[in-house]
Design an enzyme around this catalytic site. Structure first.
Site, PDB file in Angstrom:
ATOM      1  N   MET A   1      -6.914  -6.398   0.865  1.00 31.82           N
ATOM      2  CA  MET A   1      -6.252  -7.563   1.377  1.00 31.82           C
ATOM      3  C   MET A   1      -5.146  -7.975   0.407  1.00 31.82           C
ATOM      4  O   MET A   1      -5.429  -8.506  -0.649  1.00 31.82           O
ATOM      5  CB  MET A   1      -7.249  -8.712   1.544  1.00 31.82           C
ATOM      6  N   PRO A   2      -3.890  -7.729   0.740  1.00 32.74           N
ATOM      7  CA  PRO A   2      -2.802  -8.159  -0.123  1.00 32.74           C
ATOM      8  C   PRO A   2      -2.685  -9.684  -0.151  1.00 32.74           C
ATOM      9  O   PRO A   2      -2.877 -10.360   0.864  1.00 32.74           O
ATOM     10  CB  PRO A   2      -1.556  -7.557   0.517  1.00 32.74           C
ATOM     11  N   TYR A   3      -2.373 -10.206  -1.327  1.00 34.06           N
ATOM     12  CA  TYR A   3      -2.120 -11.629  -1.516  1.00 34.06           C
ATOM     13  C   TYR A   3      -0.778 -11.745  -2.225  1.00 34.06           C
ATOM     14  O   TYR A   3      -0.607 -11.199  -3.313  1.00 34.06           O
ATOM     15  CB  TYR A   3      -3.230 -12.267  -2.359  1.00 34.06           C
ATOM     16  N   LYS A  35      -0.114  -1.633   4.668  1.00 32.17           N
ATOM     17  CA  LYS A  35      -1.132  -2.685   4.657  1.00 32.17           C
ATOM     18  C   LYS A  35      -1.256  -3.329   6.025  1.00 32.17           C
ATOM     19  O   LYS A  35      -0.294  -3.452   6.779  1.00 32.17           O
ATOM     20  CB  LYS A  35      -0.800  -3.749   3.606  1.00 32.17           C
ATOM     21  N   VAL A  41      -2.170 -12.001   3.118  1.00 29.30           N
ATOM     22  CA  VAL A  41      -2.046 -13.440   2.877  1.00 29.30           C
ATOM     23  C   VAL A  41      -0.758 -13.696   2.106  1.00 29.30           C
ATOM     24  O   VAL A  41      -0.497 -13.049   1.091  1.00 29.30           O
ATOM     25  CB  VAL A  41      -3.252 -13.961   2.056  1.00 29.30           C
TER      26      VAL A  41
END
Length: 67
Positions: A1-3, A35, A41
């Site tokens: 999960m990229p932030y 992604k 996010v």
């Protein structure tokens, strides 16, 4: 999960501009790194120019000097 955390000065970015940033960063992560946009996010923090410093002084002071 990229932030991804984007920090900008609070000088009037519109809701539409912020939405464009969020969509653009999400698409960039999808296109470049593969992604999943559903788990990406993006947070935008707006910081007062009094609290953003460059070269030893805050942006408010620099702007008053025309820098």
């Amino acid at each position: 999960m990229p932030y991804v955390n984007i920090k900008i000065t609070n000088e009037g970015a519109t809701a539409e501009q912020k939405q464009e940033l969020i969509a653009g960063v999400t698409n960039l992560l999808k296109d470049v790194l593969g992604k999943n946009p559903a788990t990406t996010v993006v947070v935008i923090d707006e910081v007062s120019t009094d609290n953003w410093g460059i070269a030893g002084e805050n942006v408010t002071s620099r702007r008053k000097k025309g820098l």
